[in-house]
Write a protein that holds these residues in place. Structure first.
Motif, PDB file in Angstrom:
ATOM      1  N   ILE A  96     -33.991  73.242 -55.579  1.00 25.71           N
ATOM      2  CA  ILE A  96     -34.385  73.168 -54.167  1.00 25.71           C
ATOM      3  C   ILE A  96     -33.238  73.661 -53.291  1.00 25.71           C
ATOM      4  N   ASP A  97     -33.494  74.656 -52.462  1.00 24.25           N
ATOM      5  CA  ASP A  97     -32.480  75.166 -51.522  1.00 24.25           C
ATOM      6  C   ASP A  97     -33.208  76.046 -50.510  1.00 24.25           C
ATOM      7  N   PRO A  98     -33.029  75.776 -49.188  1.00 18.51           N
ATOM      8  CA  PRO A  98     -33.718  76.619 -48.193  1.00 18.51           C
ATOM      9  C   PRO A  98     -33.188  78.044 -48.193  1.00 18.51           C
ATOM     10  N   LYS A 130     -35.446  72.505 -47.532  1.00 18.19           N
ATOM     11  CA  LYS A 130     -34.392  71.489 -47.516  1.00 18.19           C
ATOM     12  C   LYS A 130     -34.845  70.290 -48.364  1.00 18.19           C
ATOM     13  N   ALA A 131     -33.954  69.657 -49.058  1.00 19.75           N
ATOM     14  CA  ALA A 131     -34.318  68.473 -49.845  1.00 19.75           C
ATOM     15  C   ALA A 131     -34.642  67.301 -48.924  1.00 19.75           C
ATOM     16  N   THR A 132     -35.494  66.399 -49.390  1.00 18.79           N
ATOM     17  CA  THR A 132     -35.812  65.179 -48.639  1.00 18.79           C
ATOM     18  C   THR A 132     -35.333  63.978 -49.472  1.00 18.79           C
ATOM     19  N   ALA A 144     -13.892  84.363 -53.002  1.00 19.76           N
ATOM     20  CA  ALA A 144     -13.314  85.537 -53.664  1.00 19.76           C
ATOM     21  C   ALA A 144     -13.626  85.525 -55.155  1.00 19.76           C
ATOM     22  N   GLY A 145     -13.669  84.332 -55.754  1.00 15.30           N
ATOM     23  CA  GLY A 145     -14.003  84.225 -57.176  1.00 15.30           C
ATOM     24  C   GLY A 145     -12.806  84.311 -58.105  1.00 15.30           C
ATOM     25  N   MET A 146     -11.616  83.975 -57.585  1.00 15.61           N
ATOM     26  CA  MET A 146     -10.465  83.943 -58.489  1.00 15.61           C
ATOM     27  C   MET A 146     -10.612  82.771 -59.452  1.00 15.61           C
ATOM     28  N   LEU A 147     -10.358  83.042 -60.717  1.00 14.95           N
ATOM     29  CA  LEU A 147     -10.390  81.994 -61.747  1.00 14.95           C
ATOM     30  C   LEU A 147      -8.933  81.795 -62.136  1.00 14.95           C
ATOM     31  N   TYR A 199     -16.011  70.516 -54.660  1.00 10.92           N
ATOM     32  CA  TYR A 199     -15.197  71.394 -55.521  1.00 10.92           C
ATOM     33  C   TYR A 199     -14.143  72.184 -54.742  1.00 10.92           C
ATOM     34  N   PHE A 200     -14.139  72.026 -53.461  1.00  9.30           N
ATOM     35  CA  PHE A 200     -13.055  72.433 -52.556  1.00  9.30           C
ATOM     36  C   PHE A 200     -12.613  73.878 -52.771  1.00  9.30           C
ATOM     37  N   ARG A 201     -11.326  74.098 -53.084  1.00 12.52           N
ATOM     38  CA  ARG A 201     -10.796  75.467 -53.178  1.00 12.52           C
ATOM     39  C   ARG A 201     -11.071  76.115 -54.521  1.00 12.52           C
ATOM     40  N   HIS A 202     -11.585  75.329 -55.480  1.00 11.18           N
ATOM     41  CA  HIS A 202     -11.650  75.831 -56.856  1.00 11.18           C
ATOM     42  C   HIS A 202     -13.054  75.795 -57.433  1.00 11.18           C
ATOM     43  N   GLY A 203     -14.052  75.780 -56.554  1.00  8.80           N
ATOM     44  CA  GLY A 203     -15.416  75.571 -57.043  1.00  8.80           C
ATOM     45  C   GLY A 203     -15.955  76.675 -57.927  1.00  8.80           C
ATOM     46  N   ILE A 204     -15.458  77.908 -57.736  1.00  4.63           N
ATOM     47  CA  ILE A 204     -15.946  78.980 -58.613  1.00  4.63           C
ATOM     48  C   ILE A 204     -15.337  78.776 -59.988  1.00  4.63           C
ATOM     49  N   LEU A 205     -14.031  78.523 -60.017  1.00  4.82           N
ATOM     50  CA  LEU A 205     -13.373  78.227 -61.298  1.00  4.82           C
ATOM     51  C   LEU A 205     -14.006  77.004 -61.965  1.00  4.82           C
ATOM     52  N   LEU A 206     -14.266  75.957 -61.187  1.00  9.90           N
ATOM     53  CA  LEU A 206     -14.745  74.696 -61.777  1.00  9.90           C
ATOM     54  C   LEU A 206     -16.236  74.720 -62.128  1.00  9.90           C
ATOM     55  N   GLY A 210     -23.995  79.269 -49.183  1.00  9.15           N
ATOM     56  CA  GLY A 210     -22.869  78.403 -48.830  1.00  9.15           C
ATOM     57  C   GLY A 210     -21.529  79.008 -49.224  1.00  9.15           C
ATOM     58  N   ALA A 211     -20.590  78.152 -49.602  1.00  6.13           N
ATOM     59  CA  ALA A 211     -19.231  78.605 -49.931  1.00  6.13           C
ATOM     60  C   ALA A 211     -19.243  79.658 -51.041  1.00  6.13           C
ATOM     61  N   SER A 212     -20.158  79.523 -52.002  1.00 12.26           N
ATOM     62  CA  SER A 212     -20.175  80.467 -53.134  1.00 12.26           C
ATOM     63  C   SER A 212     -20.423  81.897 -52.679  1.00 12.26           C
ATOM     64  N   HIS A 213     -21.161  82.058 -51.573  1.00  8.24           N
ATOM     65  CA  HIS A 213     -21.443  83.402 -51.052  1.00  8.24           C
ATOM     66  C   HIS A 213     -20.161  84.054 -50.542  1.00  8.24           C
ATOM     67  N   GLU A 250     -25.077  64.552 -46.027  1.00  6.89           N
ATOM     68  CA  GLU A 250     -26.231  64.114 -45.226  1.00  6.89           C
ATOM     69  C   GLU A 250     -27.021  63.021 -45.958  1.00  6.89           C
ATOM     70  N   TYR A 251     -27.049  63.086 -47.283  1.00  2.07           N
ATOM     71  CA  TYR A 251     -27.817  62.117 -48.080  1.00  2.07           C
ATOM     72  C   TYR A 251     -26.931  60.964 -48.544  1.00  2.07           C
ATOM     73  N   PHE A 252     -25.641  61.253 -48.700  1.00  2.00           N
ATOM     74  CA  PHE A 252     -24.693  60.247 -49.185  1.00  2.00           C
ATOM     75  C   PHE A 252     -23.499  60.205 -48.220  1.00  2.00           C
TER      76      PHE A 252
HETATM   77  C1  FAD Z   1     -13.238  81.860 -48.117  1.00  2.00           C
HETATM   78  C2  FAD Z   1     -13.378  81.112 -49.428  1.00  2.00           C
HETATM   79  C3  FAD Z   1     -12.770  81.611 -50.564  1.00  2.00           C
HETATM   80  C4  FAD Z   1     -12.884  80.911 -51.779  1.00  2.00           C
HETATM   81  N1  FAD Z   1     -12.309  81.446 -52.901  1.00  2.00           N
HETATM   82  C5  FAD Z   1     -12.414  80.785 -54.078  1.00  2.00           C
HETATM   83  C6  FAD Z   1     -11.855  81.344 -55.262  1.00  2.00           C
HETATM   84  O1  FAD Z   1     -11.292  82.441 -55.232  1.00  2.00           O
HETATM   85  N2  FAD Z   1     -11.968  80.633 -56.419  1.00  2.00           N
HETATM   86  C7  FAD Z   1     -12.587  79.427 -56.490  1.00  2.00           C
HETATM   87  O2  FAD Z   1     -12.646  78.831 -57.567  1.00  2.00           O
HETATM   88  N3  FAD Z   1     -13.161  78.880 -55.373  1.00  2.00           N
HETATM   89  C8  FAD Z   1     -13.079  79.527 -54.181  1.00  2.00           C
HETATM   90  N4  FAD Z   1     -13.630  78.987 -53.061  1.00  2.00           N
HETATM   91  C9  FAD Z   1     -14.259  77.660 -53.133  1.00  2.00           C
HETATM   92  C10 FAD Z   1     -15.693  77.775 -53.629  1.00  2.00           C
HETATM   93  O3  FAD Z   1     -16.356  78.754 -52.880  1.00  2.00           O
HETATM   94  C11 FAD Z   1     -16.454  76.448 -53.509  1.00  2.00           C
HETATM   95  O4  FAD Z   1     -15.707  75.381 -54.019  1.00  2.00           O
HETATM   96  C12 FAD Z   1     -17.761  76.546 -54.302  1.00  2.00           C
HETATM   97  O5  FAD Z   1     -18.451  77.718 -53.929  1.00  2.00           O
HETATM   98  C13 FAD Z   1     -18.645  75.330 -54.096  1.00  2.00           C
HETATM   99  O6  FAD Z   1     -19.870  75.624 -54.732  1.00  2.00           O
HETATM  100  P1  FAD Z   1     -21.136  74.691 -54.530  1.00  2.00           P
HETATM  101  O7  FAD Z   1     -22.228  75.283 -55.349  1.00  2.00           O
HETATM  102  O8  FAD Z   1     -20.736  73.276 -54.768  1.00  2.00           O
HETATM  103  O9  FAD Z   1     -21.459  74.776 -52.977  1.00  2.00           O
HETATM  104  P2  FAD Z   1     -22.078  75.952 -52.102  1.00  2.00           P
HETATM  105  O10 FAD Z   1     -21.751  77.280 -52.639  1.00  2.00           O
HETATM  106  O11 FAD Z   1     -21.669  75.652 -50.694  1.00  2.00           O
HETATM  107  O12 FAD Z   1     -23.650  75.780 -52.260  1.00  2.00           O
HETATM  108  C14 FAD Z   1     -24.348  74.708 -51.678  1.00  2.00           C
HETATM  109  C15 FAD Z   1     -25.808  75.119 -51.551  1.00  2.00           C
HETATM  110  O13 FAD Z   1     -26.526  73.947 -51.154  1.00  2.00           O
HETATM  111  C16 FAD Z   1     -27.499  74.312 -50.229  1.00  2.00           C
HETATM  112  N5  FAD Z   1     -27.846  73.157 -49.410  1.00  2.00           N
HETATM  113  C17 FAD Z   1     -27.098  72.580 -48.437  1.00  2.00           C
HETATM  114  N6  FAD Z   1     -27.768  71.549 -47.915  1.00  2.00           N
HETATM  115  C18 FAD Z   1     -28.953  71.470 -48.572  1.00  2.00           C
HETATM  116  C19 FAD Z   1     -30.076  70.606 -48.474  1.00  2.00           C
HETATM  117  N7  FAD Z   1     -30.103  69.609 -47.572  1.00  2.00           N
HETATM  118  N8  FAD Z   1     -31.133  70.807 -49.302  1.00  2.00           N
HETATM  119  C20 FAD Z   1     -31.107  71.803 -50.218  1.00  2.00           C
HETATM  120  N9  FAD Z   1     -30.060  72.648 -50.349  1.00  2.00           N
HETATM  121  C21 FAD Z   1     -29.009  72.479 -49.538  1.00  2.00           C
HETATM  122  C22 FAD Z   1     -26.873  75.450 -49.426  1.00  2.00           C
HETATM  123  O14 FAD Z   1     -27.898  76.267 -48.843  1.00  2.00           O
HETATM  124  C23 FAD Z   1     -26.055  76.182 -50.485  1.00  2.00           C
HETATM  125  O15 FAD Z   1     -26.785  77.266 -51.051  1.00  2.00           O
HETATM  126  C24 FAD Z   1     -13.579  79.682 -51.839  1.00  2.00           C
HETATM  127  C25 FAD Z   1     -14.229  79.214 -50.698  1.00  2.00           C
HETATM  128  C26 FAD Z   1     -14.133  79.923 -49.505  1.00  2.00           C
HETATM  129  C27 FAD Z   1     -14.854  79.417 -48.288  1.00  2.00           C
END
Ligand code: FAD
Length: 372
Positions: A41-43, A185-187, A54-57, A325-332, A48-51, A205-207
């Motif tokens: 489920i995702d609108p 959006k999730a409910t 940069a994607g450094m691992l 997953y903060f700064r490392h979410g792609i790696l993690l 989000g951040a993944s879009h 928003e949920y927690f």
């Molecule tokens: C500029 C920048 C550079 C970065 N570079 C790196 C890097 O080089 N290496 C690295 O490891 N990490 C990097 N990161 C961190 C990484 O992007 C994030 O930690 C990671 O993308 C988090 O992934 P996620 O899937 O948890 O969240 P997200 O990618 O934010 O995905 C969350 C999804 O949930 C959806 N959503 C939100 N609310 C709802 C809802 N109510 N109902 C349904 N869906 C919902 C959103 O639409 C979104 O698609 C970077 C981040 C930024 C901003």
């Protein structure tokens, strides 16, 4: 299907994943490839951040003092990446954007070189493969780096993935595996023991007890003129007067220039941030000046107080929480996907880690560790 699952006689339960960033998509992949019917489920998937990332691992280059509990997670996830990438490529038939290109850390001036040397000592002490190299050797490796830089270190094991390409491959694999996507959006009705909350910052928003905060980052994608391609061949991470900046080369010859880090309430890009990136990036790699901008964006990193993610089970609803997953979410992502799948199925073998390692990770990432 992984070997540990082949003898199972239990019918896999239907599961739901909220959030289609890389964490949610990869979690859905771990579940669907083990035979679970999955709904995502995702609108707006991958918005989000993944879009933006940069994607450094970079488990070695990203190591920081005082992050002892994060390092084992980064290393475990890095070790799981090749397997995840290979399975997603096989299931989707799509490119994954994974490049084993290595990383070079570059110091702009004398103070940055001291910082780089201290970092290298710390990385060595943590058992990481880091080699301080001469600037002459640096220029052999990367002729496009400015001749005036003060120092450099080579980290051969830190790589990269293009999160947008990998996200597209995951979605393709999930569709082929029969996963259902609901663009909404999730409910609160979607929460429950067979649900993984992987909505990044949206999880709060949920927690509301989750201590999430956005840490904004400006980042740009640049097209490199044909005559200058490839501009660089390693991920270049620089320090310029102690400000971090990076240039990440993509397989198609383009580069990513990033990223700022700000904690104010301005969600939209700051001109000062863009200026800083251009100034510091061009100081290290002057050829950037010849590139054209294909994309500038601002993403919100899902920050937590101790930089560790929030992974565990909500006591009220039974929902599995997987965010922060903060700064490392792609790696993690590789580790997050397996942890989320293990928690929602109750089968810890899915992690591929031994019980003590899983217990230790879940202790440090307990979503309730901040609420008392
Ligand atoms: C500029 C920048 C550079 C970065 N570079 C790196 C890097 O080089 N290496 C690295 O490891 N990490 C990097 N990161 C961190 C990484 O992007 C994030 O930690 C990671 O993308 C988090 O992934 P996620 O899937 O948890 O969240 P997200 O990618 O934010 O995905 C969350 C999804 O949930 C959806 N959503 C939100 N609310 C709802 C809802 N109510 N109902 C349904 N869906 C919902 C959103 O639409 C979104 O698609 C970077 C981040 C930024 C901003």
């Amino acid at each position: 299907m992984p070997p540990e699952e082949r003898t199972s006689v239990v019918t896999p339960a239907a599961c739901c994943v909220i959030g289609a960033g890389l964490v949610g998509l990869a979690t859905a992949f771990e579940l669907a490839s083990r035979g679970h019917p999955v709904t995502v489920i995702d609108p707006e998937p991958m918005s989000g951040a993944s879009h933006h990332a940069a994607g450094m691992l970079a488990p070695a280059a990203e190591i920081q003092y005082g992050q002892d509990n994060l390092v084992p997670l980064m290393r475990a996830s890095m070790a799981l990446y090749p397997d995840l990438v290979q399975r997603v490529a096989a299931a989707s038939g799509c490119p994954t954007g994974y490049l084993t290109c290595g990383t070079i850390v570059v110091a702009a001036d004398g103070a940055d070189r001291r910082h780089l040397r201290e970092l290298a000592d710390f990385q060595h002490a943590a058992g990481m493969d880091v080699e301080v190299v001469t600037t002459r050797y640096l220029r052999q490796l990367e002729p496009a780096i400015a001749p005036v830089v003060a120092g450099a270190a080579l980290i051969p094991g830190d790589h990269q993935i293009d999160p947008r390409v990998f996200g597209a491959a995951l979605m393709c694999a999930l569709k082929k595996l029969g996963v259902r996507f609901e663009e909404r959006k999730a409910t609160p009705d979607d929460l429950g023991p067979k649900t993984v909350m992987a909505a990044g910052l949206g999880a709060a928003e949920y927690f509301p007890f989750l201590p999430l905060r956005p840490v904004w980052g400006e980042i740009m994608r640049l097209d490199v003129p044909d005559a200058m391609t490839p501009l660089v061949t390693h991920v270049i991470r620089g320090f310029v007067e102690d400000r971090p900046v990076y240039v990440v080369p993509r397989g198609n010859g383009s580069v990513v220039l990033g990223a700022t880090s700000r904690e104010n309430h301005r969600k939209w890009g700051s001109l000062g941030g863009v200026y800083q990136l251009l100034r510091d990036g061009i100081r290290l790699v002057p050829g950037l000046e010849e590139c054209s901008i294909s994309d500038i964006g601002t993403g919100g990193r899902p920050g937590t107080p101790d930089d560790l993610p929030l992974v565990g089970t909500d006591t009220a609803t039974g929902t599995v929480i997987s965010t922060g997953y903060f700064r490392h979410g792609i790696l993690l992502t590789a580790l997050a996907a397996r942890l989320g799948a293990a928690l929602v199925t109750g089968d810890r073998h899915v992690t591929g880690l031994d019980d003590r390692a899983v217990e230790s990770i879940l202790t440090h990432t307990d979503p309730y560790r901040w609420s008392n």
